[in-house]
Design an enzyme around this catalytic site. Structure first.
Site, PDB file in Angstrom:
ATOM      1  N   HIS A 124       0.868  -1.180   0.000  1.00  0.00           N
ATOM      2  CA  HIS A 124       0.000   0.000   0.000  1.00  0.00           C
ATOM      3  C   HIS A 124       0.912   1.241   0.000  1.00  0.00           C
ATOM      4  CE1 HIS A 124      -2.736   2.980   1.845  1.00  0.00           C
ATOM      5  NE2 HIS A 124      -3.740   2.191   1.496  1.00  0.00           N
ATOM      6  N   ASP A 202       3.359  -4.462   7.926  1.00  0.00           N
ATOM      7  CA  ASP A 202       2.120  -3.708   7.795  1.00  0.00           C
ATOM      8  C   ASP A 202       0.977  -4.690   8.053  1.00  0.00           C
ATOM      9  OD1 ASP A 202      -0.222  -2.580   6.904  1.00  0.00           O
ATOM     10  OD2 ASP A 202       0.628  -1.734   5.071  1.00  0.00           O
ATOM     11  N   GLN A 205      -4.322  -5.053   7.071  1.00  0.00           N
ATOM     12  CA  GLN A 205      -5.341  -6.030   6.659  1.00  0.00           C
ATOM     13  C   GLN A 205      -5.309  -7.276   7.541  1.00  0.00           C
ATOM     14  OE1 GLN A 205      -7.727  -5.472   4.499  1.00  0.00           O
ATOM     15  NE2 GLN A 205      -6.944  -3.551   3.710  1.00  0.00           N
ATOM     16  N   LYS A 229     -10.352  -1.037  10.729  1.00  0.00           N
ATOM     17  CA  LYS A 229     -10.544  -2.222   9.878  1.00  0.00           C
ATOM     18  C   LYS A 229     -10.953  -3.436  10.703  1.00  0.00           C
ATOM     19  CE  LYS A 229      -7.186  -0.805   6.382  1.00  0.00           C
ATOM     20  NZ  LYS A 229      -7.953  -0.161   5.325  1.00  0.00           N
ATOM     21  N   CYS A 368      -4.807   2.443  -3.629  1.00  0.00           N
ATOM     22  CA  CYS A 368      -3.577   3.011  -3.042  1.00  0.00           C
ATOM     23  C   CYS A 368      -2.405   2.061  -3.231  1.00  0.00           C
ATOM     24  CB  CYS A 368      -3.758   3.339  -1.562  1.00  0.00           C
ATOM     25  SG  CYS A 368      -5.070   4.499  -1.250  1.00  0.00           S
TER      26      CYS A 368
HETATM   27  N1  C6P Z   1      -6.272   0.291   2.894  1.00  0.00           N
HETATM   28  C1  C6P Z   1      -8.100  -0.101   1.375  1.00  0.00           C
HETATM   29  O1  C6P Z   1      -9.212   0.136   0.911  1.00  0.00           O
HETATM   30  P1  C6P Z   1      -4.899   3.541   7.231  1.00  0.00           P
HETATM   31  O2  C6P Z   1      -5.538   4.341   6.168  1.00  0.00           O
HETATM   32  O3  C6P Z   1      -3.715   4.251   7.845  1.00  0.00           O
HETATM   33  O4  C6P Z   1      -5.859   3.015   8.245  1.00  0.00           O
HETATM   34  O5  C6P Z   1      -4.332   2.222   6.505  1.00  0.00           O
HETATM   35  C2  C6P Z   1      -3.486   2.325   5.410  1.00  0.00           C
HETATM   36  C3  C6P Z   1      -3.229   0.956   4.846  1.00  0.00           C
HETATM   37  C4  C6P Z   1      -1.964   0.426   4.960  1.00  0.00           C
HETATM   38  N2  C6P Z   1      -1.689  -0.815   4.537  1.00  0.00           N
HETATM   39  C5  C6P Z   1      -2.626  -1.596   3.977  1.00  0.00           C
HETATM   40  C6  C6P Z   1      -2.270  -2.986   3.566  1.00  0.00           C
HETATM   41  C7  C6P Z   1      -3.926  -1.105   3.819  1.00  0.00           C
HETATM   42  O6  C6P Z   1      -4.847  -1.884   3.260  1.00  0.00           O
HETATM   43  C8  C6P Z   1      -4.237   0.204   4.238  1.00  0.00           C
HETATM   44  C9  C6P Z   1      -5.595   0.796   4.011  1.00  0.00           C
HETATM   45  C10 C6P Z   1      -7.611   0.698   2.558  1.00  0.00           C
HETATM   46  O7  C6P Z   1      -7.385  -0.986   0.910  1.00  0.00           O
HETATM   47  C11 C6P Z   1      -7.751   2.159   2.317  1.00  0.00           C
HETATM   48  S1  C6P Z   1      -6.794   2.716   0.963  1.00  0.00           S
END
Ligand code: C6P
Length: 410
Positions: A124, A202, A205, A229, A368
């Site tokens: 991401h 990370d 997910q 999430k 993203c």
């Molecule tokens: N992915 C998706 O629709 P935040 O926004 O900080 O809570 O998480 C960012 C992020 C980082 N790593 C991974 C693997 C992610 O999936 C995400 C967030 C969402 O896939 C929003 S773009």
């Protein structure tokens, strides 16, 4: 189907009974954010109704009560992921801020010109851009580990890079938000350690679907994840770090609560974890996050994972029968509850818009993950993502509507 009373579970989520565009909502965008159970919503409201006061700052009753609830939530999170101590749990705004924290504190203190910073093709932007930017600033090399044709990580490529002995940090996702690929974190971490690299995972997910997080992940140094999430509120997340690594890191931001003593020319830092929590923290959402974890544990993370795998299998078997649909993700068993697909003839945004009219929420776009999209040769995909309150009936309805969409656009 396992012993999983999904109809009963759904009653805990008020939003699941609403209609959108005159249709029953079918929410299949859980990888973007999950829906929220009443237990969490009420816990958050209770903070402001009953115990609101700034934490760590007052000797009065309410401040002590809210501080207590805030710190208890930290302990719950530590237990949930299996951390050795709650001192290793730092509250952040989410995964993105947690990764930026490491890149800007540990990164600035430890990365030198000529070092390798390694990420993967399936990251991401939140776990890509901070490292790319750090590498530029320091004159370090930014390296990207590629994927195998089956959408898994190319571990041979990874080892060939690590073997050079220049990798200072390997930052990778435990589960891809696009492909659903579940990476073998323990194996990858062991490989990185063999060659002397630190490991950041990370978990945005993966943590929402994993029963024994740190035990499963093995020898890692940092883990970042977001509450929203996993049934928690938005705007709160966690950086977990190994205590000795965190102790050696400089602070992130400066201000109230992160100090021990402020002199006219020098300042000393507070203990962990507060050293990294400058300013009034988001205690309302931190406390509500604890309630969300209580809720998830009551259902059972193992049961959640197993049920999602059933949903994924059902969806995957059905979707590949539709004409011109290509699934972008590894074989079942290596994939979490995220199903990305493209149509040979219809643009992802057209498909998502058609489904939206039926009350079905899926995501369309680059998710993203533009470096991955480029490699896959697509500008966007559709993505349906599941959580434990989804049903097979919802998936059947979605697949049927998708079939209708494909026919319509023909
Ligand atoms: N992915 C998706 O629709 P935040 O926004 O900080 O809570 O998480 C960012 C992020 C980082 N790593 C991974 C693997 C992610 O999936 C995400 C967030 C969402 O896939 C929003 S773009």
């Amino acid at each position: 189907m396992s012993e999983f009373n999904v109809e009963k579970i759904r009653q805990d989520f008020p939003i699941l009974s609403r209609e959108v565009r005159g249709k029953k909502l079918i929410y299949l965008d859980n990888a973007a954010t999950s829906q929220k159970p009443l237990a969490m919503i009420e816990a958050q409201a209770r903070v402001y109704k009953e115990l609101n006061a700034n934490v760590h700052r007052g000797v009065h009753f309410l401040s002590q009560e809210s501080t207590d609830a805030y710190e208890k939530s930290r302990v719950k999170i530590a237990k949930f992921i299996g951390a050795k101590s709650e001192q290793e749990i730092i509250f952040t705004r989410g995964t993105t801020e947690a990764i930026n924290l490491v890149a800007s504190t540990w990164g600035k203190a430890n990365i030198k010109a000529g070092d390798d910073i390694v990420v993967t093709r399936m990251e991401h932007h939140s776990n890509f851009v901070p490292w790319q930017s750090l590498a530029k600033e320091k004159g370090a090399n930014f390296k990207i580990i590629e994927l195998n044709p089956d959408f898994t990580l190319d571990l041979n490529h990874l080892e060939s890079v690590l073997k050079l002995g220049k990798t200072k940090i390997l930052a990778f996702t435990a589960m891809s938000n696009v492909l659903g690929t579940i990476n073998p974190v323990k194996e990858i971490a062991a490989m990185a350690k063999k060659y002397g690299a630190l490991v950041l995972v990370d978990g945005a997910q993966a943590v929402a679907h994993t029963a024994t997080v740190l035990k499963d992940f093995g020898d890692i140094d940092f883990l970042a994840f977001s509450a929203h999430k996993m049934c928690g509120p938005t705007g709160i997340g966690v950086l977990w770090g190994k205590k000795d690594v965190l102790l050696a890191m400089p602070p992130y931001q400066f201000g109230g609560d992160m100090i021990l003593q402020v002199g006219d020319s020098d300042t000393s830092w507070n203990e962990l974890p507060w050293k990294f929590e400058a300013g009034t923290p988001n205690y309302g959402d931190s406390i509500a996050f604890g309630a969300a974890l209580d809720y998830l544990q009551k259902i059972g993370m193992k049961q959640i994972h197993e049920y999602e795998q059933e949903l994924l299998k059902y969806a995957r078997e059905a979707i590949v029968k539709l004409p011109g649909i290509r699934v972008l993700g590894p074989e079942p068993g290596l994939q979490g509850g995220v199903l990305s697909f493209t149509s040979a003839t219809v643009h992802p945004h057209d498909l998502a818009t058609f489904l939206d009219v039926q009350g079905i929420a899926i995501r369309a776009g680059h998710h993203c993950a533009q470096p991955l999209m480029r490699k896959l040769g697509v500008i966007a995909t559709n993505r349906a993502s599941f959580y434990f309150y989804n049903t097979k009936q919802e998936i059947a309805f979605f697949i049927n509507a998708l079939g209708n969409a494909l026919e319509y656009f023909q």
